[in-house]
Scaffold this active site. Structure first.
Site, PDB file in Angstrom:
ATOM      1  N   ASN A 151      -2.798   1.866  -8.204  1.00  0.00           N
ATOM      2  CA  ASN A 151      -2.481   0.535  -7.686  1.00  0.00           C
ATOM      3  C   ASN A 151      -2.633  -0.567  -8.732  1.00  0.00           C
ATOM      4  OD1 ASN A 151      -5.141   1.734  -6.946  1.00  0.00           O
ATOM      5  ND2 ASN A 151      -5.678  -0.399  -6.561  1.00  0.00           N
ATOM      6  N   GLN A 179       0.715   3.710  -2.940  1.00  0.00           N
ATOM      7  CA  GLN A 179       1.549   2.861  -3.802  1.00  0.00           C
ATOM      8  C   GLN A 179       2.905   3.509  -4.116  1.00  0.00           C
ATOM      9  OE1 GLN A 179       1.107  -0.259  -4.855  1.00  0.00           O
ATOM     10  NE2 GLN A 179      -0.937  -0.502  -3.995  1.00  0.00           N
ATOM     11  N   HIS A 201       2.300  -1.263   5.234  1.00  0.00           N
ATOM     12  CA  HIS A 201       2.463  -2.632   4.707  1.00  0.00           C
ATOM     13  C   HIS A 201       2.768  -2.657   3.212  1.00  0.00           C
ATOM     14  CE1 HIS A 201      -1.513  -3.576   2.684  1.00  0.00           C
ATOM     15  NE2 HIS A 201      -1.862  -2.488   3.355  1.00  0.00           N
ATOM     16  N   THR A 237      -5.206   4.894  21.882  1.00  0.00           N
ATOM     17  CA  THR A 237      -3.851   4.557  22.328  1.00  0.00           C
ATOM     18  C   THR A 237      -2.990   4.206  21.123  1.00  0.00           C
ATOM     19  OG1 THR A 237      -4.735   3.786  24.408  1.00  0.00           O
ATOM     20  CG2 THR A 237      -2.530   3.001  23.835  1.00  0.00           C
ATOM     21  N   CYS A 324      -8.513  -5.541  -3.419  1.00  0.00           N
ATOM     22  CA  CYS A 324      -9.887  -5.472  -2.908  1.00  0.00           C
ATOM     23  C   CYS A 324     -10.877  -5.973  -3.940  1.00  0.00           C
ATOM     24  CB  CYS A 324     -10.224  -4.039  -2.538  1.00  0.00           C
ATOM     25  SG  CYS A 324      -8.896  -3.234  -1.694  1.00  0.00           S
TER      26      CYS A 324
HETATM   27  N1  PLP Z   1      -4.866   3.452  -1.637  1.00  0.00           N
HETATM   28  C1  PLP Z   1      -4.221   2.689  -2.533  1.00  0.00           C
HETATM   29  C2  PLP Z   1      -3.749   3.315  -3.807  1.00  0.00           C
HETATM   30  C3  PLP Z   1      -3.991   1.348  -2.273  1.00  0.00           C
HETATM   31  O1  PLP Z   1      -3.345   0.595  -3.174  1.00  0.00           O
HETATM   32  C4  PLP Z   1      -4.472   0.790  -1.058  1.00  0.00           C
HETATM   33  C5  PLP Z   1      -4.305  -0.661  -0.778  1.00  0.00           C
HETATM   34  O2  PLP Z   1      -4.283  -1.477  -1.666  1.00  0.00           O
HETATM   35  C6  PLP Z   1      -5.112   1.644  -0.140  1.00  0.00           C
HETATM   36  C7  PLP Z   1      -5.291   2.964  -0.466  1.00  0.00           C
HETATM   37  C8  PLP Z   1      -5.591   1.126   1.185  1.00  0.00           C
HETATM   38  O3  PLP Z   1      -4.493   0.966   2.066  1.00  0.00           O
HETATM   39  P1  PLP Z   1      -4.604   0.032   3.361  1.00  0.00           P
HETATM   40  O4  PLP Z   1      -4.546  -1.377   2.875  1.00  0.00           O
HETATM   41  O5  PLP Z   1      -3.419   0.383   4.183  1.00  0.00           O
HETATM   42  O6  PLP Z   1      -5.875   0.374   4.051  1.00  0.00           O
END
Ligand code: PLP
Length: 375
Positions: A151, A179, A201, A237, A324
């Site tokens: 990512n 990604q 998303h 659900t 994050c």
């Molecule tokens: N794994 C990777 C490589 C990501 O880039 C992300 C989100 O940035 C996630 C997992 C987590 O996904 P989510 O935002 O749908 O929980």
């Protein structure tokens, strides 16, 4: 009105209009609970089946190999913790040092449960070398989990080869493809993976919905107990509108893949050549096999945080890496793992284009960066 350029599509994407239109009826009119037997639940049930089929086709899986989840984080947690819970003489998991925290923190959690985890290094392009896996794997390894694409720096990992090594030792293979799905061709059979995580998303679908692919016959333990939804493996659900929106978005992204990739490559080239023309001292991180449109740039003696905030004041949204990690001003675990020189590492930002971005956006971003760095 203030200019706004959104170039943080690796953090999240705009919901596709067709996905939005397909979701609406399941929130306003056809809101029946798919688990109920009466006529009013029928269209919800049919929509769920159809969404599962469409998603399966997009990654060359079978519909009953797709389990809906609340996104990439849940899918990663499920795959990793479920394997640890599944009773077996093998206890070890192997992963890489550059995984998303959804994987790394799940691995820390299973370590606390007494399951050892090995964290493989990567080379300076962020690629896991086959040799490091060969050196680490043993007949005690239960699962290998390596991301399909990173990512922060967009490097695509050699999953097919790594998977073959894992299988030759009788270990299962999971890949975090959050990604990658909807951005490059993803074929679970070609790669040979046993499990794969994805999140809507990231490919113009709605937030809070994703899926876990689990190849038939792989022992997957339920983490969320309750009702009999998702073949009794993931209770709760179902998010019908979410699943429908995810399927429409993914099908569209896969259908338009070639033209989107060409567009994104054009944007990358425009941004990079403008930076070069403006004599900006930078390196681009990652390997030559990358997710299109995702550009990790490190500027010598720059500050990623400073660049990000100044771009923000100009109406330009980029990131310093992982979404994050925006509160964390330390060099990320990914940049540390690729051993990027410190005078470049601190000045790192990630520009991630989406299909709505234009060449003008790319040039405006390059101009703004050059101006900020001169100051
Ligand atoms: N794994 C990777 C490589 C990501 O880039 C992300 C989100 O940035 C996630 C997992 C987590 O996904 P989510 O935002 O749908 O929980």
């Amino acid at each position: 009105m203030k200019m706004r350029i959104y170039a943080d599509n690796a953090a999240t994407t705009k919901l596709d209009i067709d996905a939005f239109n397909a979701m609406q009826p399941f929130m306003l009119e056809e809101y029946g609970n798919a688990s109920q037997p009466y006529f009013f639940a029928k269209s919800a049930k049919t929509a769920l089946t159809s969404a599962r089929t469409i998603i399966a086709e997009c990654i060359n899986a079978q519909p009953d190999e797709i389990y809906f989840t609340a996104g990439g984080t849940e899918s990663d947690n499920w795959a990793i913790k479920s394997m640890a819970l599944f009773d077996d003489k093998r206890r070890e998991t192997i992963t890489s040092q550059i995984e998303h925290h959804a994987v790394l923190h799940s691995c820390r959690a299973i370590e606390r449960m007494g399951c050892p985890v090995v964290y493989l290094p990567v080379d300076t392009t962020g690629t896991v070398q086959e040799k490091s896996l060969r050196d680490a794997i043993t007949h005690r390894t239960k699962m290998v989990t390596i991301m399909l694409a990173n990512n922060e720096i967009a490097s695509i990992e050699p999953i097919e080869a790594l998977c073959e090594i894992a299988h030759s030792y009788g270990a299962y293979f999971h890949t975090d493809a959050v990604q990658a799905v909807g951005h490059i061709k993803v074929d679970v059979k070609e790669m040979g993976v046993d499990m794969l995580s994805a999140s809507a998303h990231k490919f113009n679908g709605p937030k809070g919905v994703g899926f876990l692919y689990v190849q038939k016959g792989i022992p997957i333990v339920s983490l969320i107990d309750g009702g009999a939804q998702e073949s009794g493996k993931r209770a709760g659900t179902e998010n019908i509108a979410g699943a429908v929106g995810m399927a429409v978005a993914l099908e569209k992204n896969c259908r338009l893949l070639d033209s989107t990739v060409a567009h994104l490559n054009g944007l990358e080239e425009a941004l990079l050549s403008r930076l070069r023309t403006l004599d900006v001292d930078f390196v681009r991180n990652g390997s030559n096999k990358r997710i299109p449109g995702n550009i990790s740039l490190s500027f010598r003696h720059g500050s990623g945080e400073n660049i990000l905030h100044r771009l923000d004041l100009l109406g330009i949204c980029v990131s310093t890496g992982s979404a994050c990690d925006s509160q964390n001003t330390q060099i990320s675990h990914v940049l540390s793992a690729i051993q990027l020189q410190e005078d470049y590492a601190k000045g790192t930002i990630r520009v991630s284009f989406g299909r709505d971005n234009t060449i003008e956006d790319a040039i405006a971003i390059a101009d703004a960066i050059a101006k900020i760095l001169v100051r």
